[in-house]
Design a protein around this motif. Structure first.
Motif, PDB file in Angstrom:
ATOM      1  N   ARG A  32       0.771  -1.191   0.139  1.00  0.00           N
ATOM      2  CA  ARG A  32      -0.018   0.125   0.039  1.00  0.00           C
ATOM      3  C   ARG A  32       0.855   1.379  -0.063  1.00  0.00           C
ATOM      4  NH1 ARG A  32      -0.110   3.747   4.190  1.00  0.00           N
ATOM      5  NH2 ARG A  32      -2.089   3.914   4.330  1.00  0.00           N
ATOM      6  N   ASN A  33       2.200   1.253   0.348  1.00  0.00           N
ATOM      7  CA  ASN A  33       3.096   2.326   0.418  1.00  0.00           C
ATOM      8  C   ASN A  33       3.670   2.621  -0.550  1.00  0.00           C
ATOM      9  OD1 ASN A  33       2.230   3.083   3.177  1.00  0.00           O
ATOM     10  ND2 ASN A  33       4.011   1.943   3.979  1.00  0.00           N
ATOM     11  N   PHE A  34       3.478   1.971  -1.963  1.00  0.00           N
ATOM     12  CA  PHE A  34       4.036   2.122  -3.066  1.00  0.00           C
ATOM     13  C   PHE A  34       4.036   3.633  -3.464  1.00  0.00           C
ATOM     14  CE2 PHE A  34       4.937   2.260  -7.790  1.00  0.00           C
ATOM     15  CZ  PHE A  34       6.081   1.592  -7.797  1.00  0.00           C
ATOM     16  N   TYR A  35       4.949   4.297  -4.040  1.00  0.00           N
ATOM     17  CA  TYR A  35       4.625   5.579  -4.618  1.00  0.00           C
ATOM     18  C   TYR A  35       5.521   5.776  -5.852  1.00  0.00           C
ATOM     19  CZ  TYR A  35       9.272   6.998  -3.135  1.00  0.00           C
ATOM     20  OH  TYR A  35      10.652   7.172  -3.373  1.00  0.00           O
ATOM     21  N   ASP A  36       5.303   6.829  -6.616  1.00  0.00           N
ATOM     22  CA  ASP A  36       6.087   7.352  -7.762  1.00  0.00           C
ATOM     23  C   ASP A  36       5.939   8.914  -7.829  1.00  0.00           C
ATOM     24  OD1 ASP A  36       7.352   7.471 -10.134  1.00  0.00           O
ATOM     25  OD2 ASP A  36       6.132   5.794 -10.958  1.00  0.00           O
ATOM     26  N   ARG A  37       7.146   9.603  -7.621  1.00  0.00           N
ATOM     27  CA  ARG A  37       7.357  10.937  -7.522  1.00  0.00           C
ATOM     28  C   ARG A  37       8.273  11.891  -7.965  1.00  0.00           C
ATOM     29  NH1 ARG A  37       8.126  11.324  -1.592  1.00  0.00           N
ATOM     30  NH2 ARG A  37       5.646  10.953  -1.469  1.00  0.00           N
ATOM     31  N   TYR A  38       7.957  13.155  -8.561  1.00  0.00           N
ATOM     32  CA  TYR A  38       8.847  14.090  -8.940  1.00  0.00           C
ATOM     33  C   TYR A  38       8.912  15.034  -7.873  1.00  0.00           C
ATOM     34  CZ  TYR A  38       6.804  12.694 -13.668  1.00  0.00           C
ATOM     35  OH  TYR A  38       6.364  11.702 -14.646  1.00  0.00           O
ATOM     36  N   PHE A  39      10.358  15.684  -7.793  1.00  0.00           N
ATOM     37  CA  PHE A  39      10.716  16.462  -6.979  1.00  0.00           C
ATOM     38  C   PHE A  39      11.522  17.781  -7.775  1.00  0.00           C
ATOM     39  CE2 PHE A  39      14.390  18.654  -4.646  1.00  0.00           C
ATOM     40  CZ  PHE A  39      13.674  19.332  -3.862  1.00  0.00           C
ATOM     41  N   PHE A  40      11.519  18.867  -7.468  1.00  0.00           N
ATOM     42  CA  PHE A  40      12.247  20.021  -8.293  1.00  0.00           C
ATOM     43  C   PHE A  40      12.506  21.150  -7.033  1.00  0.00           C
ATOM     44  CE2 PHE A  40       8.940  18.490 -11.006  1.00  0.00           C
ATOM     45  CZ  PHE A  40       9.505  18.352 -12.236  1.00  0.00           C
ATOM     46  N   ASN A  41      13.723  21.872  -7.194  1.00  0.00           N
ATOM     47  CA  ASN A  41      13.723  22.826  -6.612  1.00  0.00           C
ATOM     48  C   ASN A  41      14.526  23.784  -7.497  1.00  0.00           C
ATOM     49  OD1 ASN A  41      16.755  22.523  -6.121  1.00  0.00           O
ATOM     50  ND2 ASN A  41      16.523  22.027  -3.998  1.00  0.00           N
ATOM     51  N   ALA A  42      14.683  25.062  -7.004  1.00  0.00           N
ATOM     52  CA  ALA A  42      15.368  26.182  -7.896  1.00  0.00           C
ATOM     53  C   ALA A  42      15.496  27.231  -7.150  1.00  0.00           C
ATOM     54  CB  ALA A  42      14.714  26.536  -9.302  1.00  0.00           C
ATOM     55  N   TYR A  43      16.765  27.916  -7.343  1.00  0.00           N
ATOM     56  CA  TYR A  43      17.147  29.330  -6.593  1.00  0.00           C
ATOM     57  C   TYR A  43      18.072  30.206  -7.415  1.00  0.00           C
ATOM     58  CZ  TYR A  43      20.518  25.385  -5.834  1.00  0.00           C
ATOM     59  OH  TYR A  43      21.188  24.135  -6.356  1.00  0.00           O
ATOM     60  N   ALA A  44      17.591  31.665  -7.181  1.00  0.00           N
ATOM     61  CA  ALA A  44      18.614  32.545  -7.581  1.00  0.00           C
ATOM     62  C   ALA A  44      20.015  32.384  -7.231  1.00  0.00           C
ATOM     63  CB  ALA A  44      17.970  33.922  -6.782  1.00  0.00           C
ATOM     64  N   PRO A  45      20.851  32.883  -8.094  1.00  0.00           N
ATOM     65  CA  PRO A  45      22.309  32.661  -7.952  1.00  0.00           C
ATOM     66  C   PRO A  45      22.901  33.140  -6.437  1.00  0.00           C
ATOM     67  CG  PRO A  45      21.704  33.293 -10.037  1.00  0.00           C
ATOM     68  CD  PRO A  45      20.620  33.588  -9.162  1.00  0.00           C
ATOM     69  N   ASP A  46      22.163  34.241  -6.119  1.00  0.00           N
ATOM     70  CA  ASP A  46      22.708  34.800  -4.783  1.00  0.00           C
ATOM     71  C   ASP A  46      21.799  33.984  -3.335  1.00  0.00           C
ATOM     72  OD1 ASP A  46      20.185  35.792  -5.086  1.00  0.00           O
ATOM     73  OD2 ASP A  46      21.003  37.893  -4.853  1.00  0.00           O
ATOM     74  N   GLY A  47      21.003  33.206  -3.698  1.00  0.00           N
ATOM     75  CA  GLY A  47      20.088  32.546  -2.804  1.00  0.00           C
ATOM     76  C   GLY A  47      19.243  33.462  -2.158  1.00  0.00           C
ATOM     77  N   SER A  48      18.831  34.430  -2.807  1.00  0.00           N
ATOM     78  CA  SER A  48      17.769  35.292  -2.348  1.00  0.00           C
ATOM     79  C   SER A  48      16.267  35.097  -2.588  1.00  0.00           C
ATOM     80  CB  SER A  48      17.842  36.803  -2.846  1.00  0.00           C
ATOM     81  OG  SER A  48      17.561  36.652  -4.230  1.00  0.00           O
ATOM     82  N   ALA A  49      16.218  34.045  -3.410  1.00  0.00           N
ATOM     83  CA  ALA A  49      14.808  33.361  -3.503  1.00  0.00           C
ATOM     84  C   ALA A  49      14.891  31.904  -4.031  1.00  0.00           C
ATOM     85  CB  ALA A  49      13.926  34.296  -4.552  1.00  0.00           C
ATOM     86  N   PHE A  50      13.968  31.227  -3.639  1.00  0.00           N
ATOM     87  CA  PHE A  50      13.787  29.869  -3.766  1.00  0.00           C
ATOM     88  C   PHE A  50      12.495  29.301  -4.230  1.00  0.00           C
ATOM     89  CE2 PHE A  50      13.238  25.681  -1.685  1.00  0.00           C
ATOM     90  CZ  PHE A  50      14.395  24.926  -1.998  1.00  0.00           C
ATOM     91  N   MET A  51      12.315  28.165  -4.982  1.00  0.00           N
ATOM     92  CA  MET A  51      11.109  27.507  -5.124  1.00  0.00           C
ATOM     93  C   MET A  51      11.564  25.882  -5.038  1.00  0.00           C
ATOM     94  SD  MET A  51      11.080  25.635  -8.170  1.00  0.00           S
ATOM     95  CE  MET A  51       9.084  25.775  -8.487  1.00  0.00           C
ATOM     96  N   ALA A  52      10.329  25.359  -4.788  1.00  0.00           N
ATOM     97  CA  ALA A  52      10.189  23.846  -4.601  1.00  0.00           C
ATOM     98  C   ALA A  52       8.900  23.323  -5.081  1.00  0.00           C
ATOM     99  CB  ALA A  52      10.692  23.269  -3.394  1.00  0.00           C
TER     100      ALA A  52
END
Length: 357
Positions: free
Chosen positions: A24-44
């Motif tokens: 029942r715990n089978f899963y299939d997942r995508y993950f993404f992150n990204a960030y500004a070169p100076d680290g001032s903003a981030f997304m996931a």
């Protein structure tokens, strides 16, 4: 039950694609992150399907100015695994293993269109297999790829242009705890314990990856470090399971103040130092909390959640799992030092004696 996936040569069992074995715990997942070169903003972002639970969910989080703006979506899967969308969040595979697109149709003040393009062929990490007592706790495969990022995001009318951003994406599939927790304890399982660090970092012409799962005494049960030049193919780069991480914690917490990775190489050891600049709370994309991966929310549910990722209780169980957006310095014998940026993901649950827990 036949679905769209049955017309593709991707079956892994004698059954239709709608079924994924018996766990029942089978899963299939995508993950993404990204960030500004100076680290001032981030997304996931995260997108997962849970075939035995018949649920799909997706999450997007944007970090800026000390706040984390999260969009959660969940729906009944309907046993159709080829539909990679949940409410306003969708993924398009533009070029397998190379270019993927995340689209967020404006909802709850959040929107965006982001393309992730691989800097090299993805690495395949060692298969993660772990038992707790007699019970299979984890059994999954993961590929990881550092990426160049383009596109835009919007929060409450404020637009972020992502040109020049970099980040990481991964794909994992197999078995790990998802959905509602099992109410019945397992005799002989011992004290719950989990130690995890993951450090995908982007430099000018290469990527560095490191991860470790370790037991309470610090003995790794899954680890690897990779130095991968841009454009490397499936067999490229330097791979080793002998790398070590020295971690200094923020006093009174389970979060790192700094880290120093040592990677053995033929010409001598390379080192990578990590200096956290900002924090991303992983519950913002479904790692715990009310919107945990695989939770049943009904036919379709969409909601926004705003988190304070500067002033929060670092010892609250829901805040232990983080990614620290970090400056990095790579030193390789015979080469000039390089500056980069990446994440230092951390989760310490239960005892871990090397760090005093």
């Amino acid at each position: 039950m036949l679905t769209k996936g049955d017309d593709y040569p991707i079956h892994q069992t004698p059954e239709p694609i709608a079924y994924a074995g018996s766990d029942r715990n089978f899963y299939d997942r995508y993950f993404f992150n990204a960030y500004a070169p100076d680290g001032s903003a981030f997304m996931a972002a995260a997108f997962g399907v849970y075939p035995a639970l018949n649920v799909a969910d997706a999450h997007v989080a944007i970090v800026k100015d000390g706040k984390e703006y999260c969009l959660h979506a969940s729906r009944v899967l309907g046993m159709e695994r080829m539909d990679i969308s949940v409410g306003p969040i969708a993924i398009d595979i533009l070029e397998p293993l190379q270019r993927l697109k995340l689209t967020v149709t404006k909802s709850e003040g959040i929107a965006g269109e982001v393309v992730f393009e691989g800097r090299s062929f993805p690495i395949e990490e060692p298969r993660f297999v772990r038992r707790v007592g007699p019970r299979l706790f984890m059994d999954y495969t993961r590929l990881t790829q550092n990426v160049r990022v383009s596109g835009w995001l919007e929060v409450d009318g404020q637009r972020l242009e992502l040109n020049g951003w970099v980040g990481t994406r991964d794909r994992s599939w197999g078995i790990r705890p998802v959905g509602a927790a099992d109410p019945q304890p397992t005799p002989g399982a011992g004290i719950p314990q989990f130690f995890w660090q993951w450090t995908p970092v982007n430099f000018a012409d290469r990527s560095v990856f490191f991860h470790i799962n370790a037991d309470a005494d610090g003995k790794p049960w899954n680890t690897r470090a990779v130095i991968l030049p841009d454009g490397a193919g499936p067999d490229g780069g330097h791979h080793t399971e002998a790398a070590t991480m020295e971690t200094e914690l923020i006093p009174g917490t389970k979060h790192a103040k700094s880290g120093k990775l040592t990677i053995p190489m033929d010409q001598g050891a390379a080192t990578m130092t990590l200096e956290p600049m900002a924090t991303f709370l992983m519950r913002g994309i479904g790692y715990g909390g009310d919107w945990r991966h695989g939770a049943l929310k009904g036919e379709l549910a969409v909601a926004r959640e705003d988190l304070d990722c500067e002033n929060f209780d670092q010892n609250d169980m829901g805040n232990l799992h983080i990614q620290a957006i970090s400056k990095a310095t790579l030193s390789v014998p015979g080469q000039a030092d390089q500056q980069g940026v990446g994440v230092f993901e951390q989760l310490i649950l239960g005892p871990y004696r090397p760090l005093g827990f």
